[in-house]
Write an enzyme that holds these catalytic residues in place. Sequence first.
Site, PDB file in Angstrom:
ATOM      1  N   SER A   1       0.829  -1.205   0.000  1.00 45.73           N
ATOM      2  CA  SER A   1       0.000   0.000   0.000  1.00 45.73           C
ATOM      3  C   SER A   1       0.864   1.257   0.000  1.00 45.73           C
ATOM      4  O   SER A   1       0.590   2.222  -0.722  1.00 45.73           O
ATOM      5  CB  SER A   1      -0.916   0.024   1.225  1.00 45.73           C
TER       6      SER A   1
ATOM      7  N   HIS B   1      -4.769  12.787   0.563  1.00 47.26           N
ATOM      8  CA  HIS B   1      -5.570  11.656   1.019  1.00 47.26           C
ATOM      9  C   HIS B   1      -4.797  11.038   2.176  1.00 47.26           C
ATOM     10  O   HIS B   1      -3.599  10.792   2.064  1.00 47.26           O
ATOM     11  CB  HIS B   1      -5.722  10.637  -0.117  1.00 47.26           C
TER      12      HIS B   1
ATOM     13  N   LYS C   1       1.339   9.543   9.527  1.00 52.04           N
ATOM     14  CA  LYS C   1       2.757   9.319   9.219  1.00 52.04           C
ATOM     15  C   LYS C   1       2.997   9.242   7.704  1.00 52.04           C
ATOM     16  O   LYS C   1       3.989   9.770   7.200  1.00 52.04           O
ATOM     17  CB  LYS C   1       3.206   8.012   9.881  1.00 52.04           C
TER      18      LYS C   1
ATOM     19  N   LYS D   1       5.479  11.521   5.336  1.00 47.60           N
ATOM     20  CA  LYS D   1       6.412  10.934   4.375  1.00 47.60           C
ATOM     21  C   LYS D   1       6.165  11.475   2.976  1.00 47.60           C
ATOM     22  O   LYS D   1       7.084  11.707   2.195  1.00 47.60           O
ATOM     23  CB  LYS D   1       6.227   9.407   4.306  1.00 47.60           C
TER      24      LYS D   1
END
Lengths: 280, 280
Positions: free
Chosen positions: B33, B78, B83, B87
């Site tokens: 994912s 989205h 976290k 990133k």
Amino acid sequence: MERGLRASFMAHAYDFYKPNLSSEYPAVDGKLSIQCYLKALDNCYQLYCQKARKLSALTGDSSNDAVGINSFDAVVFHSPYGKLVEKSFARLVLNDFLSTPKETILELYPGLEKFSNIKLEETYFDRDVEKGFMAFSKELFKRKTLPSLLLSNQVGNMYTASLYGGLVSYLISKSVEELGGKRVGFFSYGSGLASTMFSMKLVAGPKLSQLVSQLTYVHDLLAQRRKIDPAEYSKMMESKEANYNKAPFTPTSSTDLLFPGTWFLVDVDSQYRRTYDKVK
Amino acid sequence: MERGLRASFMAHAYDFYKPNLSSEYPAVDGKLSIQCYLKALDNCYQLYCQKARKLSALTGDSSNDAVGINSFDAVVFHSPYGKLVEKSFARLVLNDFLSTPKETILELYPGLEKFSNIKLEETYFDRDVEKGFMAFSKELFKRKTLPSLLLSNQVGNMYTASLYGGLVSYLISKSVEELGGKRVGFFSYGSGLASTMFSMKLVAGPKLSQLVSQLTYVHDLLAQRRKIDPAEYSKMMESKEANYNKAPFTPTSSTDLLFPGTWFLVDVDSQYRRTYDKVK
């Protein structure tokens, strides 16, 4: 495609839906399905005719002045089964009948005068009305719709494909010369429900010739089908049912019966990821 | 909305899908994912920047000449979890970095020179790169993206709503005066996968004021939430799981916890037909 003449009807209906996710089969209420389909047909056809008259007034093109079943050379229907299509064709004639001035009914619809005061929404299951209009429109149906039912009758229920299979059937039922200039009406239906009526004019020329000449394979493919014993068919269906939603799963059935070019399932892995291949 | 600047990326990926129809839960491969999301982000951002430069050349509007993270006052993502968004923000900076002429890297990206030869598609799980760019972009992230994470952080995973919840969070994080003229970038993502980057400029005026003033209820609703004991929560989830796909089914849970106006399931009948009602 005839622009400005698309008529749609939608409604919230529990018609032929798939609520049970652990079953491959839909929930079917046959009577409700018929009523939904005919109601959608009535609404689309009335809106289509209304738009046609409006367009006629706007453009001065008188061909849509009195749009009705006779305005179409062919009418192609979404086809769950042949009988419903025959009923639906009669239903269009019934719609025409109800929008005809009373004084002309005796002349245009001999024998149907007694139905002149009925209400459409009360006739979904009226056997007398159905019989009367099916008998009256039998010859028209044979001419305008039966040619489009070849694939439906030979292949069975195809859902979305049934309408376009109907167009294909119609296109291979006549010579290109006969097809040029023909006006074809379409009634598309999806349970749930959403439906649309639209129409097209077939323009004679190299494009139409090319399209029709590319369809010669249809009769060939139909002829190449193989008969399967009902017991064997039942076994195939049982196996499908038993393996529905299974993971991991590797089909053991043979691909011998599939035509070249057909995609088939090779494997479902333990994460439900599916792999397909194509018959050479 | 800034027209001509929409950039989309799609791919066939088994990312966060629901293949097991008898379960309410999706199949999750966390690592896959993350890779899908970051790859989609890279692709959308690069295409967005490319379109922006092209538009700039066409219109003579130099503001898109060197589009990059500094062109946006805010970037809304989205958000499956905070976290990953942090990133992702660092990833945009990494993209900018890689498209920067080598001779200016030392000046613009002090301390990151050692990464000047890396390849994007090899860095999805490179901890050094991640750490380096997250540290470098930390302050920028706080300014440009953190304000949009209020609802995501408070409500948890919302799927489609998370992006627009991000916009709402951003709009209620500043005064209307501050918002006027701001340029906001958006990254929309759906597993499977399909993703789009687009942007808008907030135009100062009565419409923006009205929009923002209508959002005062958000803080109120957040404050009205009730804490639930983990054991009670687990029980609710277990009951949901046990009753998934059941018919007939009548929920017995209380609607006391629902805000007024919330739709809730009253009943599923034996044909799986669902009835809903609204909390008064």
